[in-house]
Design an enzyme around this catalytic site. Structure first.
Site, short mmCIF file in Angstrom:
data_model
loop_
_atom_site.label_atom_id
_atom_site.label_comp_id
_atom_site.label_asym_id
_atom_site.label_seq_id
_atom_site.Cartn_x
_atom_site.Cartn_y
_atom_site.Cartn_z
CB ILE A 102 -1.01 -0.01 1.19
CG1 ILE A 102 -2.12 1.03 0.97
CG2 ILE A 102 -0.32 0.21 2.52
CD1 ILE A 102 -3.10 0.64 -0.11
CB SER B 152 10.84 -0.55 5.55
OG SER B 152 12.05 -0.73 4.86
NE ARG B 153 9.60 -6.54 9.13
CZ ARG B 153 8.96 -7.68 8.88
NH1 ARG B 153 8.97 -8.64 9.77
NH2 ARG B 153 8.32 -7.86 7.73
CE LYS C 86 -7.69 -1.02 5.60
NZ LYS C 86 -8.22 -2.14 4.89
CG ASP D 38 -6.83 -5.60 5.72
OD1 ASP D 38 -6.18 -4.86 6.46
OD2 ASP D 38 -6.79 -5.50 4.46
#
Lengths: 313, 313
Positions: A15, A37-38, A92, A170
């Protein structure tokens, strides 16, 4: 013209790439200053970090963050950001639970930063005209059908079936974010059945009957195993005709006549979300409507559970 | 001295007989004017009705109602009462779902009547001193053990295992009403497992790990099949000693030394609830804290489900 809001994007999944990065790039109210980001991921020449703490320690000036991680880790990241005085845009669902989301709201208020719990589907082209049309009519009954193929839309995303990943809710929470906006009365869960694969924690399908405060029935079917034609539709029968909101809120028809439509749903929704976030930051306000999350929690609270076939990608 | 509040009692189950009727009889702030129960039941010479509508049509002057029905029907009855301008005392849990409870709060505010979502366990003798003691110390970890025999405490009450009946969370929400009062920080559900009998809808046991906003772990075990010694205990380890709140909040000990205790838990809790309700009515205020219900919903939202042996009385 004020200075752009210096934004860091946290969580670089599908996304973020598909929607957030283009929306931010096209909005002069924002300047993207870093990503987190990881495993770290370079976006052009932008500074990138593996953790929010590494970002904070870098000395890069940040005004706000957008959080696009899976919901399970969202609260802790948002709390850290708010604690640093950064404004926060939440994908969301805003958190993995109601108390988490409520605590973030309280924390943002205490720190005086803007918190935006975004619901992208509410910005689809048909939603506002649907709300206005329904406000002037009496609802008789309605159906919500949100049926999509998880293997196509979330390939290999195991987190979605983990606790706090929401499973079929979701996508279903998008439907509920629309329903809680367009229907004028509160929706109560009357009956619910949730289907959970034997090898997973979260739902893969659900059947829910809501009743609104005036007693009208709204029947919903949420299905994560739909092959072929995908459905993201709400049909409402009223004393003044039938409203059909389809394609995830993009297309609106009244008694079969098209009234509104957008070419690509998400491509207009995310720019609208960022415009709203910029407004909130400029105004020093927050927008945290938890009613879609409350409904999902209520469905789980009142549901009968049915264990179904194991799920594999 | 103002006139007594003319009260109708709705729902005449075990809790109404054991606690509400004696508490009302001993409180001069209230005058019991009628009862409502499905099959009608005479309490002395008091007028009695089978429905709330029959009560309303009787012409008996009513200022307030106390709702002691199972949670599944509570919202509709409360909405009817509020609509008539009556103040409302809700037994716990205040409704079968969060949206139901939130809608009642909004309705009461719109109508200008007092709504009291009661949590009787918060009025147990040890709760307020426990809250004060914990406020000055740093929590390390805690355990909540709420283990009782449903066959003894709720004999034959099938509604409790129906959707909206809360199952083991009917007693567990008492523990959570205490926990949300005495612990200074918000509690998040980290992991949860819910056990549901194969032939029922609601939980018969659950194991939950909460973490508070500062990261301390609170482990809870809720069990509806406990034989022998029953447990309603919260033990909290802090940097300043160990707090033990037992017997449902009635008995408080610090490092093993008794600090507070009440002879009979409920016999002091319900009079306190009615004193509070009278205060709210006189002041034109409402008290609706939904945080225990939010936690129960969050547990369901994030839980792994385990189907266990069928349950029979």
């Amino acid at each position: 013209m004020s200075q752009p809001i210096r934004l860091a994007l946290i969580g670089l999944g599908k996304i973020a790439h598909d929607q957030h990065l283009p929306a931010i790039a096209n909005d002069p109210a924002f300047e993207l200053v870093a990503t987190v980001s990881r495993h770290g991921e370079a976006i052009g020449s932008l500074p990138f970090f593996a953790t929010i703490d590494a970002l904070a320690e870098s000395g890069i000036a940040v005004d706000a963050v957008a959080l696009c991680t899976p919901p399970q880790v969202r609260r802790a990241l948002a709390a850290t950001a708010i604690d640093r005085g950064w404004h926060v845009f939440l994908e969301k669902p805003p958190a993995a639970s109601l108390v988490e989301a409520s605590a973030l709201r309280a924390l943002a208020a205490a720190k005086g930063v803007s918190l935006f719990a975004s619901w992208h589907s509410r910005h689809a082209a048909g939603v506002e005209p649907a709300r206005a049309w329904l406000a002037e009519r009496m609802l008789r009954d309605a159906t919500i059908t949100w049926a999509e193929d998880v293997r196509h839309w979330h390939p290999g995303q195991d987190w979605i079936f983990e606790p706090g990943g929401f499973g079929v809710f979701d996508p279903a929470i998008n439907a509920l974010s629309i329903a809680t906006r367009i229907f004028p009365r509160a929706l109560f869960v009357e009956t619910a059945e949730i289907e959970i694969p034997a090898n997973r924690a979260a739902a893969i399908a659900a059947t829910v009957r809501f009743r609104d405060e005036a007693g009208s029935a709204i029947d919903a079917r949420f299905d994560f195993l739909k092959q072929g034609t995908q459905s993201w539709d709400i049909v409402a029968h009223t004393d003044g005709g039938t409203l059909t909101l389809s394609e995830g809120g993009t297309a609106l028809a009244i008694d079969g006549d098209a009234k509104a439509s957008g070419a690509d749903e998400l491509a207009s929704e995310y720019p609208a979300l960022y415009r709203r976030f910029a407004e909130l930051v400029r105004a020093g306000e927050s927008e945290v409507d938890l009613s879609p999350l409350q409904l999902v929690a209520d469905i789980h609270l009142k549901a009968r559970i049915r264990i179904v076939d194991p799920f594999a990608w």
